[in-house]
Design a protein around this motif. Sequence first.
Motif, short mmCIF file in Angstrom:
data_model
loop_
_atom_site.label_atom_id
_atom_site.label_comp_id
_atom_site.label_asym_id
_atom_site.label_seq_id
_atom_site.Cartn_x
_atom_site.Cartn_y
_atom_site.Cartn_z
N ASN A 76 0.80 -1.22 0.00
CA ASN A 76 0.00 0.00 0.00
C ASN A 76 0.84 1.28 0.00
O ASN A 76 0.30 2.37 0.15
CB ASN A 76 -0.99 0.00 1.16
CG ASN A 76 -2.30 0.65 0.78
OD1 ASN A 76 -2.67 0.70 -0.39
ND2 ASN A 76 -3.02 1.16 1.75
N GLN A 77 2.15 1.17 -0.18
CA GLN A 77 3.02 2.34 -0.27
C GLN A 77 2.76 3.09 -1.58
O GLN A 77 2.48 2.48 -2.61
CB GLN A 77 4.48 1.90 -0.21
CG GLN A 77 5.48 3.03 -0.31
CD GLN A 77 6.93 2.53 -0.21
OE1 GLN A 77 7.18 1.40 0.18
NE2 GLN A 77 7.84 3.39 -0.58
N VAL A 78 2.85 4.40 -1.55
CA VAL A 78 2.65 5.20 -2.76
C VAL A 78 3.83 5.00 -3.70
O VAL A 78 4.98 5.12 -3.31
CB VAL A 78 2.50 6.70 -2.43
CG1 VAL A 78 2.49 7.55 -3.69
CG2 VAL A 78 1.23 6.94 -1.63
N ASP A 98 9.46 5.33 -5.75
CA ASP A 98 8.75 5.93 -4.62
C ASP A 98 8.98 7.43 -4.56
O ASP A 98 8.39 8.12 -3.75
CB ASP A 98 9.17 5.27 -3.31
CG ASP A 98 10.66 5.35 -3.06
OD1 ASP A 98 11.43 5.58 -4.01
OD2 ASP A 98 11.07 5.18 -1.90
N THR A 112 0.16 5.58 -7.72
CA THR A 112 -0.41 4.26 -7.52
C THR A 112 -0.11 3.76 -6.11
O THR A 112 0.55 4.45 -5.34
CB THR A 112 0.17 3.26 -8.54
OG1 THR A 112 1.55 3.06 -8.25
CG2 THR A 112 0.00 3.75 -9.95
N ARG A 113 -0.56 2.57 -5.80
CA ARG A 113 -0.28 1.92 -4.53
C ARG A 113 0.37 0.56 -4.81
O ARG A 113 -0.09 -0.19 -5.67
CB ARG A 113 -1.55 1.70 -3.72
CG ARG A 113 -2.24 2.96 -3.29
CD ARG A 113 -1.55 3.56 -2.12
NE ARG A 113 -2.17 4.81 -1.74
CZ ARG A 113 -1.80 5.48 -0.70
NH1 ARG A 113 -0.84 5.05 0.07
NH2 ARG A 113 -2.39 6.62 -0.41
N TYR A 114 1.42 0.26 -4.05
CA TYR A 114 2.12 -1.01 -4.22
C TYR A 114 1.25 -2.15 -3.70
O TYR A 114 0.66 -2.05 -2.63
CB TYR A 114 3.46 -1.00 -3.48
CG TYR A 114 4.28 -2.23 -3.74
CD1 TYR A 114 4.97 -2.38 -4.94
CD2 TYR A 114 4.36 -3.25 -2.80
CE1 TYR A 114 5.72 -3.52 -5.18
CE2 TYR A 114 5.11 -4.39 -3.05
CZ TYR A 114 5.79 -4.52 -4.23
OH TYR A 114 6.53 -5.65 -4.50
N SER A 115 1.20 -3.25 -4.46
CA SER A 115 0.43 -4.41 -4.05
C SER A 115 1.34 -5.56 -3.61
O SER A 115 1.34 -5.93 -2.44
CB SER A 115 -0.48 -4.87 -5.19
OG SER A 115 -1.23 -6.00 -4.80
#
Length: 169
Positions: A76-78, A98, A112-115
């Motif tokens: 969930n990291q940007v 990032d 986006t968000r990391y999955s």
Amino acid sequence: MIRKKLLMGLVGFQILFLFGMVLSGYLIERVGETVTLQTKAMPHEDIIFNDSIYLRFTAEEIRPENWFMTEAPERNQVIYVLLTPNEQGLYQVKAASDKKMDADDQEVIMKTRYSHKSQEMTHVVRFGIDQYQTDTSDFQVNRSQPRFKVEIALSPWGQSKVVDIEVID
């Protein structure tokens, strides 16, 4: 008297909040840049359900050579994804990091968000626009694993919105 003013202020705030949400959706299309992305081929029954189309974009899977981070990302990291158009006008991943990047005239940056990291060693991010509400009877899908071209508006403040969708095959 104080309760009445407090209640009126709260109701006014809720009205302004709802008005802002509606205005935000409208402004994304008016002032945002428009890009076209392609979805992955997936089984028909996984894509179209009720009046929704579930979208998984090819650009959500980032190959290691396009990944520019020194540390392992957290869920969930940007992540900022730099997209550039190919010969067909479809946007594809040029870089992901990032840290914010600079984009040329034809390029765009999508927040986006990391999955997760896939078995194929690609990094998977989510654009946050994985579902599109529409009358699915309008889509004549002739393949068991269709793909779509999806037009997306990207706002300067980082929001995105699906504007149009078209069956490729």
